[in-house]
Design a protein around this motif. Sequence first.
Motif, PDB file in Angstrom:
ATOM      1  N   UNK A  78       0.823  -1.298  -0.224  1.00 52.97           N
ATOM      2  CA  UNK A  78       0.097  -0.129   0.075  1.00 52.97           C
ATOM      3  C   UNK A  78       0.879   1.263  -0.007  1.00 52.97           C
ATOM      4  N   UNK A  79       0.306   2.317  -0.124  1.00 50.79           N
ATOM      5  CA  UNK A  79       0.729   3.615  -0.397  1.00 50.79           C
ATOM      6  C   UNK A  79       0.377   4.357   0.806  1.00 50.79           C
ATOM      7  N   UNK A  80       1.207   4.543   2.053  1.00 49.65           N
ATOM      8  CA  UNK A  80       0.818   5.410   3.076  1.00 49.65           C
ATOM      9  C   UNK A  80       0.689   6.985   2.714  1.00 49.65           C
ATOM     10  N   UNK A  81      -0.307   7.474   3.327  1.00 52.12           N
ATOM     11  CA  UNK A  81      -0.438   8.876   3.053  1.00 52.12           C
ATOM     12  C   UNK A  81      -0.702   9.575   4.352  1.00 52.12           C
ATOM     13  N   UNK A  82      -0.737   9.209   5.394  1.00 53.79           N
ATOM     14  CA  UNK A  82      -1.128   9.772   6.579  1.00 53.79           C
ATOM     15  C   UNK A  82       0.026  10.622   7.327  1.00 53.79           C
ATOM     16  N   UNK A  83       1.396  10.341   6.817  1.00 58.62           N
ATOM     17  CA  UNK A  83       2.405  10.997   7.259  1.00 58.62           C
ATOM     18  C   UNK A  83       3.291  11.665   6.063  1.00 58.62           C
TER      19      UNK A  83
END
Length: 179
Positions: A78-83
């Motif tokens: 997945x591609x994290x976007x929260x940070x």
Amino acid sequence: MLTTDRLLLRRWHESDRAPFADLNADPEVMRYFPSTRTRAESDALVDRLDAAIEADGFGLWAVERRDSGAFVGFVGLSRPTFDPALVGQVEIGWRLAREAWGQGVATEAAREVVRFAFDPSGADLPALVSFTAATNEPSRRVMRRLGMAHDPADDFEHPALPPGHALRPHVLYRLSRAS
């Protein structure tokens, strides 16, 4: 679709929704997350996960046992976007039903995902990250089995959790194609 001796990693099916909702409602499975998820939240997550697979050609795939066809959770990318520090990175992650624990399922599936991630005919990625709550020793063991490296300087406080929350301290592991 990816396969191992025991497992099939594939796109999500409508029949995965009920067992996935059960998994997400299990307090023991979700003990390293802020809360369990409702059926509606779980179904919305399935929709997002499958859309990511459609868009990227990879994602957090549904995992089923090849011998029985039983759904056991997800493993994938997945591609994290929260940070902002993680934007542009690709994460390897997993979440399995309790009945699949202690059988090497996470490691087996994750090894196949790593192979796919670094294969020029697969995702052809240069590196992967994985992160979890600092207290999540079971996931940290899988990360180490994959050969991922941990540098405490990379650890972070999860920005979606309030200061002082027990799950806020997170560890970050890395694996590069050259490893």
